[in-house]
Design a protein around this motif. Structure first.
Motif, PDB file in Angstrom:
ATOM      1  N   SER A 126     -25.490   3.948  47.218  1.00 21.46           N
ATOM      2  CA  SER A 126     -26.325   2.752  47.095  1.00 21.46           C
ATOM      3  C   SER A 126     -27.515   3.051  46.174  1.00 21.46           C
ATOM      4  CB  SER A 126     -26.818   2.292  48.472  1.00 21.46           C
ATOM      5  OG  SER A 126     -27.548   3.318  49.115  1.00 21.46           O
ATOM      6  N   ASN A 127     -27.519   4.258  45.610  1.00 23.54           N
ATOM      7  CA  ASN A 127     -28.446   4.643  44.539  1.00 23.54           C
ATOM      8  C   ASN A 127     -27.607   4.934  43.298  1.00 23.54           C
ATOM      9  OD1 ASN A 127     -31.025   4.734  45.968  1.00 23.54           O
ATOM     10  ND2 ASN A 127     -30.051   6.362  47.145  1.00 23.54           N
ATOM     11  N   ARG A 128     -28.256   4.954  42.136  1.00 25.20           N
ATOM     12  CA  ARG A 128     -27.539   5.232  40.883  1.00 25.20           C
ATOM     13  C   ARG A 128     -27.539   6.712  40.536  1.00 25.20           C
ATOM     14  NH1 ARG A 128     -27.491   0.270  36.933  1.00 25.20           N
ATOM     15  NH2 ARG A 128     -27.665  -1.374  38.478  1.00 25.20           N
ATOM     16  N   GLY A 129     -28.348   7.502  41.240  1.00 25.08           N
ATOM     17  CA  GLY A 129     -28.464   8.909  40.891  1.00 25.08           C
ATOM     18  C   GLY A 129     -29.428   9.086  39.730  1.00 25.08           C
ATOM     19  N   MET A 179     -22.687   1.155  43.795  1.00 23.38           N
ATOM     20  CA  MET A 179     -21.881   0.072  44.377  1.00 23.38           C
ATOM     21  C   MET A 179     -21.993  -1.188  43.519  1.00 23.38           C
ATOM     22  SD  MET A 179     -22.015   0.267  48.536  1.00 23.38           S
ATOM     23  CE  MET A 179     -23.769   0.046  48.752  1.00 23.38           C
ATOM     24  N   GLY A 180     -23.200  -1.556  43.152  1.00 25.50           N
ATOM     25  CA  GLY A 180     -23.391  -2.737  42.322  1.00 25.50           C
ATOM     26  C   GLY A 180     -22.808  -2.571  40.938  1.00 25.50           C
ATOM     27  N   VAL A 181     -22.922  -1.358  40.385  1.00 25.44           N
ATOM     28  CA  VAL A 181     -22.399  -1.087  39.035  1.00 25.44           C
ATOM     29  C   VAL A 181     -20.896  -1.301  38.992  1.00 25.44           C
ATOM     30  CG1 VAL A 181     -22.032   0.711  37.290  1.00 25.44           C
ATOM     31  CG2 VAL A 181     -24.271   0.486  38.400  1.00 25.44           C
ATOM     32  N   GLU A 241     -29.004  -3.475  51.800  1.00 21.34           N
ATOM     33  CA  GLU A 241     -28.211  -3.109  50.629  1.00 21.34           C
ATOM     34  C   GLU A 241     -28.056  -4.288  49.680  1.00 21.34           C
ATOM     35  OE1 GLU A 241     -24.560  -1.187  51.803  1.00 21.34           O
ATOM     36  OE2 GLU A 241     -25.621   0.587  52.496  1.00 21.34           O
ATOM     37  N   VAL A 242     -28.706  -5.385  49.975  1.00 25.38           N
ATOM     38  CA  VAL A 242     -28.650  -6.588  49.153  1.00 25.38           C
ATOM     39  C   VAL A 242     -27.182  -6.941  48.878  1.00 25.38           C
ATOM     40  CG1 VAL A 242     -29.625  -7.748  47.151  1.00 25.38           C
ATOM     41  CG2 VAL A 242     -30.780  -5.751  48.064  1.00 25.38           C
ATOM     42  N   ALA A 243     -26.547  -7.550  49.863  1.00 21.70           N
ATOM     43  CA  ALA A 243     -25.129  -7.894  49.758  1.00 21.70           C
ATOM     44  C   ALA A 243     -24.853  -8.624  48.444  1.00 21.70           C
ATOM     45  CB  ALA A 243     -24.698  -8.754  50.934  1.00 21.70           C
ATOM     46  N   HIS A 244     -23.800  -8.211  47.782  1.00 18.21           N
ATOM     47  CA  HIS A 244     -23.420  -8.761  46.479  1.00 18.21           C
ATOM     48  C   HIS A 244     -22.841 -10.155  46.674  1.00 18.21           C
ATOM     49  CE1 HIS A 244     -21.919  -9.103  42.466  1.00 18.21           C
ATOM     50  NE2 HIS A 244     -22.152  -7.838  42.169  1.00 18.21           N
TER      51      HIS A 244
END
Length: 191
Positions: free
Chosen positions: A10-13, A46-48, A72-75
């Protein structure tokens, strides 16, 4: 294999290559007309991957517990969004809906999901391919530990052999599509 469950952060790193590689994996999945099952987040990797799959015209099924919808701000752009009661419900539905599994770089939740699928495969509850997308050697330390665990007699080599590992999305998906399960009765039992 039609639907792939992808576990990821849930992070981009910190390294921008994690995001780039998530997009490469999505591109390869789109080319093979595979759909995505994932944790429904609109943040991090996850969003990406969800956005890249949606941009490619593929079905994206997000599964998220009610408690995490805001965190997690559901997509909201998912083709299909399932809100469940608990994390246990989420993990089971993600395992049930996917025909194969990929663990991208992620944190504790990704590790938990990875080990749960390894266990379900080992015990014969499912027989589906499981792969580590080893971007930038992210999983090298874990793989060394799993080898150590096997050498110490706590993990069957047959189970390790079931784990697909690659840093190339084409190779990863090729191996997953050629997956052959190993039945538990063929494993050596240590006493």
């Amino acid at each position: 294999m039609k639907k792939v469950t992808v576990y990821c952060g849930s992070n981009r790193g910190l390294n921008p290559s994690y995001e780039q590689e998530a997009k490469k994996l999505a591109f390869e999945m789109v080319q093979r007309e595979l759909d995505l099952v994932y944790g429904a987040g609109n943040v991090g990797l996850m969003g990406v991957i969800a956005d890249a799959m949606l941009a490619g015209g593929r079905h994206v099924h997000g599964i998220i517990p009610q408690k995490l919808v805001a965190i997690e701000v559901a997509h909201k752009g998912c083709t299909e969004l399932t809100v469940v009661e608990t994390m246990r419900d989420r993990k089971w539905l993600m395992a049930e809906k996917g025909d194969g599994f990929i663990a991208m770089p992620g944190g504790i939740g990704t590790f938990e999901e990875l080990f749960e699928i390894m266990t379900l495969n080992q015990l014969g509850y499912i027989q589906k391919p499981l792969a580590l997308y080893n971007v930038n050697g992210y999983y090298d330390g874990l793989l060394a530990f799993l080898k150590h665990s096997s050498e110490e007699g706590f993990l069957h080599q047959a189970q390790l052999n079931l784990l697909i590992v690659s840093d190339d999305p084409k190779d990863l998906l090729n191996q997953m599509q050629g997956f052959q399960p190993i039945h538990m009765d063929k494993w050596e039992v240590r006493r």
